[in-house]
Design a protein around this motif. Structure first.
Motif, PDB file in Angstrom:
ATOM      1  N   GLN A  42      38.105  34.156  44.472  1.00 43.78           N
ATOM      2  CA  GLN A  42      37.589  33.491  43.275  1.00 43.78           C
ATOM      3  C   GLN A  42      38.407  32.238  42.937  1.00 43.78           C
ATOM      4  N   LYS A  43      39.696  32.334  43.167  1.00 42.52           N
ATOM      5  CA  LYS A  43      40.571  31.196  42.844  1.00 42.52           C
ATOM      6  C   LYS A  43      40.312  30.004  43.764  1.00 42.52           C
ATOM      7  N   ILE A  44      40.111  30.258  45.071  1.00 44.88           N
ATOM      8  CA  ILE A  44      39.853  29.127  45.970  1.00 44.88           C
ATOM      9  C   ILE A  44      38.491  28.503  45.648  1.00 44.88           C
ATOM     10  N   LYS A  45      37.536  29.337  45.239  1.00 40.74           N
ATOM     11  CA  LYS A  45      36.220  28.804  44.850  1.00 40.74           C
ATOM     12  C   LYS A  45      36.359  27.942  43.595  1.00 40.74           C
ATOM     13  N   ARG A  46      37.219  28.374  42.698  1.00 42.02           N
ATOM     14  CA  ARG A  46      37.444  27.617  41.465  1.00 42.02           C
ATOM     15  C   ARG A  46      38.108  26.275  41.762  1.00 42.02           C
ATOM     16  N   LEU A  47      39.110  26.292  42.618  1.00 40.70           N
ATOM     17  CA  LEU A  47      39.797  25.043  42.992  1.00 40.70           C
ATOM     18  C   LEU A  47      38.834  24.074  43.671  1.00 40.70           C
ATOM     19  N   ALA A  48      37.958  24.609  44.516  1.00 40.47           N
ATOM     20  CA  ALA A  48      36.968  23.762  45.194  1.00 40.47           C
ATOM     21  C   ALA A  48      36.022  23.151  44.175  1.00 40.47           C
ATOM     22  N   ALA A  49      35.611  23.938  43.180  1.00 38.67           N
ATOM     23  CA  ALA A  49      34.693  23.445  42.149  1.00 38.67           C
ATOM     24  C   ALA A  49      35.344  22.354  41.316  1.00 38.67           C
ATOM     25  N   LEU A  50      36.657  22.450  41.124  1.00 44.52           N
ATOM     26  CA  LEU A  50      37.380  21.448  40.333  1.00 44.52           C
ATOM     27  C   LEU A  50      37.805  20.238  41.170  1.00 44.52           C
ATOM     28  N   GLY A  51      37.511  20.274  42.474  1.00 43.95           N
ATOM     29  CA  GLY A  51      37.881  19.170  43.349  1.00 43.95           C
ATOM     30  C   GLY A  51      39.329  19.197  43.779  1.00 43.95           C
ATOM     31  N   GLN A  52      40.030  20.314  43.517  1.00 39.30           N
ATOM     32  CA  GLN A  52      41.445  20.404  43.872  1.00 39.30           C
ATOM     33  C   GLN A  52      41.653  20.978  45.273  1.00 39.30           C
ATOM     34  N   TYR A  53      40.550  21.412  45.892  1.00 35.41           N
ATOM     35  CA  TYR A  53      40.605  21.829  47.284  1.00 35.41           C
ATOM     36  C   TYR A  53      39.484  21.093  48.005  1.00 35.41           C
ATOM     37  N   GLN A  54      39.840  20.277  48.991  1.00 34.71           N
ATOM     38  CA  GLN A  54      38.877  19.397  49.653  1.00 34.71           C
ATOM     39  C   GLN A  54      38.272  20.025  50.907  1.00 34.71           C
ATOM     40  N   GLY A  55      38.858  21.090  51.404  1.00 40.49           N
ATOM     41  CA  GLY A  55      38.384  21.678  52.655  1.00 40.49           C
ATOM     42  C   GLY A  55      37.051  22.405  52.488  1.00 40.49           C
ATOM     43  N   GLU A  56      36.508  22.840  53.625  1.00 42.35           N
ATOM     44  CA  GLU A  56      35.259  23.603  53.603  1.00 42.35           C
ATOM     45  C   GLU A  56      35.546  25.042  53.148  1.00 42.35           C
ATOM     46  N   LEU A  57      34.781  25.511  52.196  1.00 41.32           N
ATOM     47  CA  LEU A  57      34.947  26.902  51.767  1.00 41.32           C
ATOM     48  C   LEU A  57      34.525  27.855  52.876  1.00 41.32           C
ATOM     49  N   GLY A  58      33.367  27.558  53.482  1.00 42.83           N
ATOM     50  CA  GLY A  58      32.850  28.425  54.538  1.00 42.83           C
ATOM     51  C   GLY A  58      32.442  29.785  54.002  1.00 42.83           C
ATOM     52  N   ASP A  59      32.333  30.734  54.881  1.00 44.80           N
ATOM     53  CA  ASP A  59      31.959  32.110  54.517  1.00 44.80           C
ATOM     54  C   ASP A  59      33.168  32.790  53.872  1.00 44.80           C
ATOM     55  N   VAL A  60      33.029  33.214  52.624  1.00 43.62           N
ATOM     56  CA  VAL A  60      34.173  33.822  51.925  1.00 43.62           C
ATOM     57  C   VAL A  60      34.058  35.346  51.839  1.00 43.62           C
ATOM     58  N   THR A  61      33.226  35.923  52.681  1.00 40.59           N
ATOM     59  CA  THR A  61      33.079  37.386  52.692  1.00 40.59           C
ATOM     60  C   THR A  61      34.421  38.061  52.966  1.00 40.59           C
ATOM     61  N   ILE A  62      34.708  39.101  52.213  1.00 36.46           N
ATOM     62  CA  ILE A  62      35.923  39.904  52.413  1.00 36.46           C
ATOM     63  C   ILE A  62      35.593  41.017  53.408  1.00 36.46           C
ATOM     64  N   ASP A  63      36.462  41.219  54.384  1.00 40.27           N
ATOM     65  CA  ASP A  63      36.247  42.263  55.394  1.00 40.27           C
ATOM     66  C   ASP A  63      37.212  43.418  55.166  1.00 40.27           C
ATOM     67  N   VAL A  64      36.645  44.626  55.145  1.00 45.35           N
ATOM     68  CA  VAL A  64      37.459  45.844  55.128  1.00 45.35           C
ATOM     69  C   VAL A  64      37.120  46.590  56.404  1.00 45.35           C
ATOM     70  N   ALA A  65      38.136  46.889  57.191  1.00 41.32           N
ATOM     71  CA  ALA A  65      37.895  47.560  58.469  1.00 41.32           C
ATOM     72  C   ALA A  65      38.995  48.581  58.727  1.00 41.32           C
ATOM     73  N   PHE A  66      38.679  49.568  59.569  1.00 40.79           N
ATOM     74  CA  PHE A  66      39.710  50.535  59.941  1.00 40.79           C
ATOM     75  C   PHE A  66      39.673  50.730  61.452  1.00 40.79           C
TER      76      PHE A  66
END
Length: 629
Positions: A42-66
């Motif tokens: 959520q924080k990286i999405k917020r920074l991107a929305a505010l223009g404080q992160y210039q990179g590509e967000l890309g797929d932000v899906t969280i992976d849980v695996a075992f």
């Protein structure tokens, strides 16, 4: 870079506390770690929305695996990531004020949520199930280098260069022997769906397994080839997070089915909560079709904090009666790691409690006003809830007075105010009290209802599990008003007027009739009274005292009257001395015929109450056949 050190927690006993004290709630480790991953995303999405992160967000899906072979559980996000310095700051320095204070405080804690919430131990809950925890992370900051942190459950850690090549963080748990139950797809999916079903970031869950090792990690441990199963387990945009204007009825019903997939009944209606001042609150509360058993209905409201499930034991957040509702409440003002003592004391929780009560009352008032006919049709299901609310919450009762309904034996429906107006003249006794007559079993009390109706009186139906308490409530709240069950006495005694009936029998005959019936009945719990009533009344009536019966009814429905619940039923047998049959019985040819007629009249009275059963019913039938013959 390769650095070793000690975690700054001012006590050597932190990990034994986490592992042993919190063991009963060990499944919350997954909630804590996935919630951290969501926060970072959520924080990286917020920074991107505010223009404080210039990179590509890309797929932000969280992976849980075992990985069952390697005995690991991995939580991977594509969030902010951390630099080595940030790892030291956020992971190593648990800022306790001192060992003594910590030990004292955790002794008072009642559950895992309380201790984790109080001391910021979310990440360290990983050690509830893991012998070793590893972090692989790469910060979003330009020029950042990956970092690796590892700790074996002591206060020692090691930090070195990592191997992560993309922004974000992997938390790798090396599961201990006692916790291998979590290396199971069904178990992990159950926990993820419980706590993360509506998390605001997509959560993908799968396995990482293979039969053959695929190289080694930095410590020389075998690495297995990853096989990810693409299985998104959550709905990141549940209905309660949307504006009511965006939703149709089908959307609300579809969300209800998502919450309660095994429910066969659709809800009657719902309330969409959306408050941003003086506290934040969203949610949807559904009115279900209520069943007779209250306990089955309860604990169906789920409490969330920013879409993370907290608990379904919400009795400190909503009033007792509102626990009959179903649905979701979400408030960021309630912390994720919440304790019972917090819920009971927090001022925001109390405001939320009062607000929900008001919203529910306003919704019911609005429905009644907009469509009274539809409201009346739903009353069978709504009524139980409204009465429960009136009994338990004075503020709700004030509002509910305008839409609380009562129904009579003619299936006519009235508000409390309308009904008071209806019967104020026709059912007023000689002392100026208005008497509401009621039945709790129309079929069994039919003869009593008929007698009351023949006099022009109205009879209400109170047959729900809560009505014994509601009757007492109405009597307490309504001025100069009494409620009497229609079979509590003969009708002239239920609503006493100034007029009296001249006795047909002499005093001697009345005494003779009393003796005759006492002998014919011969029961310790039946007391005979001969009274001069209208000749149109039944010759014999069997009744039970209103007060005693009401106390017994309340005892049976948990009204704290257990003493009365153990007392045997005592009945009053009223012999109507003015009925022609009584004179005929007294004029019988002999004592045997008098006894037979008295017994027959008494059995008819029992039959009308549903009290004639077994051998007595068989004897009554035989006697009736004999008398007809």
């Amino acid at each position: 870079m390769n650095e070793k050190g000690n975690i700054s927690i001012h006590t050597e006993n932190i990990f034994p506390v986490i592992k042993k004290f919190l063991y009963s709630d060990n499944e919350i480790f997954l909630r804590e770690l996935v919630s951290n991953a969501v926060d970072a995303t959520q924080k990286i999405k917020r920074l991107a929305a505010l223009g404080q992160y210039q990179g590509e967000l890309g797929d932000v899906t969280i992976d849980v695996a075992f990985d069952e072979n390697a005995k690991t559980i991995t939580i991977s996000d594509k969030g902010l990531g951390m630099t080595a310095d940030e790892v030291k700051k956020y992971i190593n320095q648990i800022a306790f004020s001192g060992a003594t204070e910590f030990v004292e405080k955790f002794k008072e804690a009642k559950d895992a949520n309380e201790i984790i919430g109080r001391f910021g131990l979310g990440f360290y809950s990983a050690f509830m199930v893991a012998d070793e925890v590893e972090i692989q992370t790469l910060s979003y900051q330009e020029g950042a280098t990956p970092a690796r942190w590892v700790c074996d459950g002591s206060t020692s850690y090691e930090i070195s260069d990592g191997n992560r090549t993309t922004r974000g963080t992997d938390i790798i748990l090396h599961v201990n022997k006692d916790s291998e139950e979590f290396l199971n797809q069904g178990k992990l999916q159950e926990i993820l769906e419980k706590y993360g079903k509506f998390l605001p970031v997509p959560i993908r869950f799968g396995t990482r397994t293979s039969s053959e090792p695929d190289g080694e990690d930095q410590d020389g441990k075998p690495q297995y080839k990853s096989v990810a199963v693409d299985n998104i387990i959550n709905n990141p945009n549940p209905a309660w997070t949307k504006s009511p204007a965006e939703l149709k009825d089908e959307d609300y019903l579809s969300f209800y089915r998502e919450l309660y997939p095994y429910s066969f009944d659709e809800p009657l209606f719902w309330i969409h909560l959306n408050v941003d001042y003086p506290f934040n609150l969203t949610g949807i509360l559904y009115f279900p079709k209520l069943k007779e058993n209250f306990e089955i209905q309860k604990n169906k409201i789920k409490l969330y904090s920013r879409q993370v499930f907290i608990t379904d034991e919400v009795k400190d957040v909503v009033p007792e009666f509102l626990m009959l509702l179903h649905g979701v409440i979400d408030s960021p003002d309630i912390p994720l790691n919440v304790s019972r003592s917090f819920l009971q004391a927090d001022s925001n929780v109390k405001k939320i409690n009062a607000h929900i009560t008001k919203k529910v009352a306003d919704k019911l008032a609005e429905l009644f006003k907009a469509d009274r006919k539809g409201f009346e049709e739903k009353w069978k299901d709504i009524g139980l809830f409204v009465k429960y609310g009136m009994l338990s919450d004075d503020k709700f009762a004030e509002k509910a007075h305008d839409f609380c309904l009562v129904k009579n034996t003619e299936n006519e429906t009235y508000t409390l105010k309308e009904y008071a107006e209806k019967v104020k003249d026709i059912q007023q006794d000689k002392d100026g009290n208005v008497v509401y007559l009621y039945t709790n079993d129309m079929a069994q009390q039919d003869s009593y209802i008929t007698t009351a109706s023949d006099r022009g009186y109205d009879v209400l139906v109170f047959d729900s599990p809560i009505d014994s308490h509601f009757v007492a409530y109405l009597e307490q709240k309504a001025e100069k008003t009494q409620l009497k069950r229609v079979d509590a006495d003969v009708i002239d005694k239920l609503i006493q007027r100034d007029q009296t009936h001249q006795p047909v029998l002499t005093e001697e005959e009345s005494q003779q009739a009393a003796t005759l019936f006492e002998k014919a009945i011969s029961r310790d719990n039946m007391k005979v009274h001969v009274e001069a009533l209208s000749e149109h009344e039944l010759p014999v009536t069997v009744t039970i005292d209103e007060f005693m019966r009401r106390m017994k009814d309340m005892a049976q429905t948990g009204g704290g009257m257990s003493f009365y619940g153990t007392m045997p039923d005592n009945y009053k047998v009223t012999v109507n001395g003015n009925h022609p049959l009584i004179k005929r019985i007294l004029n019988g040819e002999n004592e045997e015929q008098q006894q037979q007629l008295a017994k027959q009249a008494f059995d008819l009275a029992l039959l009308s109450r549903g009290l004639l059963t077994g051998n007595e019913l068989t004897n009554f039938v035989k006697r009736s056949v004999s008398m007809i013959g």
